[in-house]
Scaffold this motif. Structure first.
Motif, short mmCIF file in Angstrom:
data_model
loop_
_atom_site.label_atom_id
_atom_site.label_comp_id
_atom_site.label_asym_id
_atom_site.label_seq_id
_atom_site.Cartn_x
_atom_site.Cartn_y
_atom_site.Cartn_z
N ILE A 101 10.42 13.82 -3.23
CA ILE A 101 10.24 13.41 -1.83
C ILE A 101 9.22 12.28 -1.75
N ALA A 102 8.11 12.43 -2.49
CA ALA A 102 7.08 11.39 -2.48
C ALA A 102 7.63 10.07 -3.00
N THR A 103 8.42 10.12 -4.05
CA THR A 103 8.97 8.90 -4.64
C THR A 103 9.89 8.18 -3.68
N VAL A 104 10.77 8.92 -3.03
CA VAL A 104 11.69 8.29 -2.08
C VAL A 104 10.94 7.70 -0.90
N LEU A 105 9.97 8.44 -0.34
CA LEU A 105 9.18 7.93 0.79
C LEU A 105 8.42 6.67 0.39
N TYR A 106 7.81 6.70 -0.79
CA TYR A 106 7.01 5.55 -1.21
C TYR A 106 7.88 4.32 -1.43
N LEU A 107 9.02 4.49 -2.11
CA LEU A 107 9.86 3.33 -2.38
C LEU A 107 10.46 2.75 -1.11
N VAL A 108 10.85 3.62 -0.17
CA VAL A 108 11.37 3.11 1.11
C VAL A 108 10.31 2.28 1.82
N SER A 109 9.06 2.77 1.81
CA SER A 109 7.98 2.01 2.46
C SER A 109 7.67 0.74 1.67
N LEU A 110 7.73 0.82 0.34
CA LEU A 110 7.41 -0.34 -0.49
C LEU A 110 8.36 -1.50 -0.20
N PHE A 111 9.61 -1.19 0.08
CA PHE A 111 10.59 -2.24 0.32
C PHE A 111 10.34 -2.98 1.63
N HIS A 112 9.44 -2.44 2.48
CA HIS A 112 9.16 -3.06 3.77
C HIS A 112 7.69 -3.42 3.96
N LEU A 113 6.90 -3.33 2.88
CA LEU A 113 5.48 -3.64 2.94
C LEU A 113 5.11 -4.59 1.80
N PRO A 114 4.04 -5.37 1.96
CA PRO A 114 3.50 -6.10 0.80
C PRO A 114 3.11 -5.10 -0.28
N LEU A 158 1.85 6.38 3.92
CA LEU A 158 0.76 7.36 4.00
C LEU A 158 1.31 8.77 3.79
N ALA A 159 2.50 9.06 4.35
CA ALA A 159 3.13 10.36 4.13
C ALA A 159 3.46 10.57 2.65
N ALA A 160 3.89 9.50 1.99
CA ALA A 160 4.16 9.59 0.55
C ALA A 160 2.88 9.89 -0.22
N THR A 161 1.76 9.32 0.22
CA THR A 161 0.48 9.57 -0.43
C THR A 161 0.07 11.03 -0.28
N VAL A 162 0.31 11.61 0.89
CA VAL A 162 0.02 13.03 1.10
C VAL A 162 0.86 13.88 0.14
N CYS A 163 2.13 13.51 -0.03
CA CYS A 163 2.99 14.24 -0.96
C CYS A 163 2.52 14.08 -2.40
N HIS A 164 2.04 12.90 -2.75
CA HIS A 164 1.52 12.70 -4.10
C HIS A 164 0.30 13.58 -4.35
N ARG A 167 -1.59 -1.17 15.58
CA ARG A 167 -1.78 -1.83 16.87
C ARG A 167 -0.46 -1.79 17.62
N ALA A 168 -0.53 -2.02 18.89
CA ALA A 168 0.66 -1.85 19.74
C ALA A 168 1.75 -2.85 19.37
N GLN A 169 1.35 -4.10 19.09
CA GLN A 169 2.33 -5.13 18.82
C GLN A 169 2.38 -5.41 17.32
N GLY A 170 3.57 -5.45 16.79
CA GLY A 170 3.74 -5.81 15.40
C GLY A 170 3.37 -4.72 14.41
N PHE A 171 3.27 -3.47 14.87
CA PHE A 171 2.88 -2.39 13.96
C PHE A 171 4.03 -2.05 13.03
N ASN A 172 3.74 -1.92 11.77
CA ASN A 172 4.75 -1.60 10.77
C ASN A 172 4.74 -0.10 10.52
N ALA A 173 5.75 0.60 11.05
CA ALA A 173 5.81 2.06 10.91
C ALA A 173 5.96 2.48 9.46
N PHE A 174 6.40 1.57 8.59
CA PHE A 174 6.56 1.94 7.18
C PHE A 174 5.20 2.19 6.51
#
Length: 349
Positions: free
Chosen positions: A126-139, A200-206, A188-195
């Motif tokens: 679960i942690a791996t999937v969450l992290y990779l999904v977020s990685l594909f949308h974050l620096p 962070l959820a992946a980090t909790v799982c790790h 922040r309200a504008q431009g917040f990246n939910a990924f």
């Protein structure tokens, strides 16, 4: 003061009233101290060598993991997420299985699906999937930095579920570390990246995975734990790919994923090797070298540079994590000093 010892070929004279011990009795009296000193030197040299080995393995592991992240992030531009993770998982599973067979661990394959091993594998998948999904949308540097908050969550979980005692200094370090995470995420309200929250959820799982690792019996080979994780990630991503759908892929994508699998398998091996050499409390902080690799590759491949607020958050996160690890080392040494069997001198650090 002991009487002087005569040369072996000239025995010391014996006085009638107070016999002087012969040299054969005097020489061995100094031998235990000399032997203990030599043993201490050998132990110190062995520990220094083991620590150096562990540190180099940890740095290599972080380099392998970040190289893997970079390659799968590149492949994600042309492949659906779950399909990508599944293809990489199949390759990684075959590699780890080959290593396990070479080590003779395949005779105990059933242990890879039992109890704490299976639970750890499920959480890690679960942690791996969450992290990779977020990685594909974050620096990549931001995702790596958020993932380095794992030691802070481990401490919190240890208090909540293992009833460990944590003093105000470690709580302060945890608070500073989480503030650093917020500065990296920058909600922040504008431009917040939910990924970022997904990361962070992946980090909790790790963190939960690392706590579950402590429950695995030491007799189970590490390669089987690695194999169970690879299989769990492959099964989970395969099921998700049936929902997300597949896309045609060519040799270029397969080449990237094959290379990523090699780095992933190398990272697994190196981090297990690091944890089996030297002092864990000394080696663990070198996990933060992963951020240096991520910053370098993020800049070279995508031109990513964290903004000043993120830089400050990264510094706070690393400082707090290092302090938490330092306090763990201090507590371990204090506990060793109180042990009645702890008579050997401790190395300075």
């Amino acid at each position: 003061m002991n009487p002087p010892v005569a040369p072996l070929d000239h025995p010391a004279p014996v006085a009638p009233a107070a016999p002087v011990p012969p040299p054969a009795g005097g020489a061995p009296a100094a031998a235990p101290a000399s032997a203990a000193y030599d043993t201490a030197l050998l132990d110190a040299a062995a520990l220094l060598k083991a620590n150096r080995h562990g540190i180099l393995s940890m740095v290599a592991a972080m380099a392998c993991f970040i190289a893997n992240d970079t390659l799968v992030k590149l492949a994600s531009q042309s492949l659906p997420t779950s399909q990508l993770i599944f293809l990489r998982g199949v390759m990684a599973t075959l590699l780890v299985l080959a290593v396990a067979h070479g080590l003779g661990a395949t005779a105990r394959l059933r242990e890879a699906a039992r109890g704490s091993v299976a639970a750890r594998a499920a959480v890690d998948a679960i942690a791996t999937v969450l992290y990779l999904v977020s990685l594909f949308h974050l620096p990549i540097a931001n995702a790596t930095a958020i993932n380095l908050a794992s030691p802070l969550f481990i401490t919190v979980f240890a208090v909540l579920f293992m009833h460990e005692q944590v003093g105000w200094r470690r709580w302060a370090a945890i608070g500073i570390g989480f503030a650093g995470v917020l500065m990296i995420i920058q909600p922040r309200a504008q431009g917040f990246n939910a990924f970022a929250l997904l990361c962070l959820a992946a980090t909790v799982c790790h963190a939960a995975r690392d706590l579950l690792t402590r429950r695995i019996p030491r007799g189970i080979p590490s390669i089987l734990v690695t194999l169970s994780t690879a299989i769990a990630v492959t099964l989970l991503s395969g099921a998700l790919s049936l929902v997300e759908g597949w896309r045609a892929f060519g040799p270029a994508q397969l080449g990237l994923l094959a290379l990523a699998s090699l780095f992933l398998a190398g990272g697994y091996y190196a981090i297990i090797d690091a944890m089996r050499h030297g002092e864990v409390s000394l080696i663990a902080p070198f996990r933060y070298t992963g951020l240096l690799w991520a910053l370098m590759l993020g800049f070279l491949v995508w031109g990513d540079v964290p903004n000043p607020l993120a830089w400050a958050g990264i510094a706070m996160l690393i400082a707090s994590g290092l302090y938490v690890l330092h306090r763990e080392r201090v507590r371990a040494r204090e506990g060793a000093g109180k042990s009645p069997t702890a008579t050997a001198p401790r190395n300075a650090s």
